[in-house]
Design a protein around this motif. Sequence first.
Motif, PDB file in Angstrom:
ATOM      1  N   ASN A 128      35.633  33.979  43.481  1.00 35.77           N
ATOM      2  CA  ASN A 128      35.848  32.856  44.395  1.00 35.77           C
ATOM      3  C   ASN A 128      34.770  32.741  45.469  1.00 35.77           C
ATOM      4  N   ASP A 129      33.759  33.632  45.410  1.00 36.09           N
ATOM      5  CA  ASP A 129      32.717  33.694  46.442  1.00 36.09           C
ATOM      6  C   ASP A 129      33.301  34.009  47.814  1.00 36.09           C
ATOM      7  N   PHE A 130      34.361  34.847  47.832  1.00 32.19           N
ATOM      8  CA  PHE A 130      34.928  35.319  49.094  1.00 32.19           C
ATOM      9  C   PHE A 130      34.183  36.594  49.505  1.00 32.19           C
ATOM     10  N   THR A 131      33.822  36.670  50.772  1.00 37.02           N
ATOM     11  CA  THR A 131      33.118  37.845  51.263  1.00 37.02           C
ATOM     12  C   THR A 131      33.991  38.611  52.259  1.00 37.02           C
ATOM     13  N   GLY A 132      33.757  39.930  52.359  1.00 42.21           N
ATOM     14  CA  GLY A 132      34.514  40.770  53.278  1.00 42.21           C
ATOM     15  C   GLY A 132      35.103  41.991  52.621  1.00 42.21           C
ATOM     16  N   LEU A 133      35.005  42.063  51.283  1.00 38.75           N
ATOM     17  CA  LEU A 133      35.589  43.202  50.568  1.00 38.75           C
ATOM     18  C   LEU A 133      34.545  43.972  49.752  1.00 38.75           C
ATOM     19  N   GLU A 134      33.285  43.625  49.922  1.00 40.94           N
ATOM     20  CA  GLU A 134      32.243  44.250  49.101  1.00 40.94           C
ATOM     21  C   GLU A 134      32.217  45.769  49.265  1.00 40.94           C
ATOM     22  N   TRP A 135      32.613  46.257  50.438  1.00 44.96           N
ATOM     23  CA  TRP A 135      32.619  47.696  50.711  1.00 44.96           C
ATOM     24  C   TRP A 135      33.523  48.462  49.743  1.00 44.96           C
ATOM     25  N   ALA A 136      34.499  47.782  49.130  1.00 52.15           N
ATOM     26  CA  ALA A 136      35.475  48.447  48.257  1.00 52.15           C
ATOM     27  C   ALA A 136      34.918  48.766  46.874  1.00 52.15           C
ATOM     28  N   LEU A 137      33.709  48.339  46.591  1.00 55.13           N
ATOM     29  CA  LEU A 137      33.125  48.581  45.277  1.00 55.13           C
ATOM     30  C   LEU A 137      33.163  50.064  44.928  1.00 55.13           C
ATOM     31  N   GLY A 138      33.750  50.385  43.788  1.00 56.55           N
ATOM     32  CA  GLY A 138      33.745  51.765  43.308  1.00 56.55           C
ATOM     33  C   GLY A 138      34.824  52.651  43.887  1.00 56.55           C
ATOM     34  N   ILE A 139      35.619  52.150  44.839  1.00 52.46           N
ATOM     35  CA  ILE A 139      36.717  52.956  45.384  1.00 52.46           C
ATOM     36  C   ILE A 139      37.892  52.876  44.404  1.00 52.46           C
ATOM     37  N   PRO A 140      38.366  54.007  43.888  1.00 46.65           N
ATOM     38  CA  PRO A 140      39.356  53.974  42.802  1.00 46.65           C
ATOM     39  C   PRO A 140      40.805  53.878  43.274  1.00 46.65           C
ATOM     40  N   GLY A 141      41.039  53.156  44.368  1.00 43.30           N
ATOM     41  CA  GLY A 141      42.380  53.079  44.924  1.00 43.30           C
ATOM     42  C   GLY A 141      43.084  51.791  44.563  1.00 43.30           C
ATOM     43  N   THR A 142      44.324  51.654  45.043  1.00 46.99           N
ATOM     44  CA  THR A 142      45.100  50.432  44.904  1.00 46.99           C
ATOM     45  C   THR A 142      45.211  49.750  46.261  1.00 46.99           C
ATOM     46  N   LEU A 143      45.655  48.507  46.243  1.00 49.35           N
ATOM     47  CA  LEU A 143      45.825  47.763  47.488  1.00 49.35           C
ATOM     48  C   LEU A 143      46.794  48.480  48.425  1.00 49.35           C
ATOM     49  N   GLY A 144      47.915  48.975  47.889  1.00 49.27           N
ATOM     50  CA  GLY A 144      48.893  49.659  48.742  1.00 49.27           C
ATOM     51  C   GLY A 144      48.317  50.894  49.401  1.00 49.27           C
ATOM     52  N   GLY A 145      47.606  51.699  48.638  1.00 51.63           N
ATOM     53  CA  GLY A 145      46.988  52.896  49.198  1.00 51.63           C
ATOM     54  C   GLY A 145      45.920  52.561  50.216  1.00 51.63           C
ATOM     55  N   ALA A 146      45.171  51.487  49.957  1.00 53.01           N
ATOM     56  CA  ALA A 146      44.113  51.085  50.882  1.00 53.01           C
ATOM     57  C   ALA A 146      44.683  50.641  52.220  1.00 53.01           C
ATOM     58  N   VAL A 147      45.776  49.862  52.184  1.00 46.94           N
ATOM     59  CA  VAL A 147      46.410  49.422  53.434  1.00 46.94           C
ATOM     60  C   VAL A 147      47.031  50.612  54.157  1.00 46.94           C
ATOM     61  N   CYS A 148      47.691  51.490  53.395  1.00 48.69           N
ATOM     62  CA  CYS A 148      48.330  52.666  53.995  1.00 48.69           C
ATOM     63  C   CYS A 148      47.326  53.525  54.759  1.00 48.69           C
TER      64      CYS A 148
END
Length: 291
Positions: free
Chosen positions: A102-122
């Motif tokens: 969608n050409d949304f920016t702000g999450l590029e840092w997550a590249l290669g992190i093997p987590g889930t959304l829930g774990g990331a927020v936690c």
Amino acid sequence: MNNWEKDIELAQYTTFKIGGKADYFYRVKNADDLIGCIKLAKEKKLPFFILGSGSNLLVNDDGFRGLVIKMENNFIENLPEFRIEVGAGTPLNGLLAEAMKNDFTGLEWALGIPGTLGGAVCGNSGAFGQSISGSVEIVKILDIETLEIKDVGPEFCGFNYRNSIFKNNHRFIILSAILKFNKGSKEEIDKKIKEYISQRQAKNPTEPSAGCVFKNIQVNDEKISVGGLIEKSGLKGKIIGGAQISDKHANFIVNINNAKYADVLELIDLAKKTVKLKQGFDLEKEIIILK
């Protein structure tokens, strides 16, 4: 309890590849699944643990005498105004792919992190000076005491560096989150992605690990690299049993030869004591330990 699995090896569900058996194991697909599972666990007086991708977790070789609930509520829904709703069990890389589409920016840092959304927020996951809290608009949670579902904002979440209310207060379970982004250009996003890939390949080990073991240290406006402190203390490459303080990045402990839980704990303890003695800093664990 017919749908519950028994005596499941947890090592296969962690990126560390360490850990014994859980007495019971249940895969949750939605909120109703989760509520029913928790009700039954309460009736049976079973302790329970919520598992995402197991990417920031060290599990005891003796396993877990209770129920492990594996969050597999994996969904992504695009919303108006550059927003995406994401299930807690959704892999971060899948979310990043959708954002990039969608050409949304702000999450590029997550590249290669093997987590889930829930774990990331936690754990308020992040990298390259950014974190998931910068994108969170609403988190949908389950209160396990009342079994009520509610929407909460960032102020409730209590985000700070690699931390949130969810990491410290196990009363609340993350079901999903709505994230907000900025519209970017494909060229700018691709450029950032390439930069981050290069940096990760240069410094992150490839052996099984749980990511960074300790939180970096903030002193006034300065962030001190714990990997640098451990390296200066002479521990880079240190091996105990089958575990090693990575010779590529000293804030990683890696599983190089069928490492045991005790091997990793011994290295964690050694790093904490040595850095305190030689550098004068107290180290705080970032990883979660399941005993």
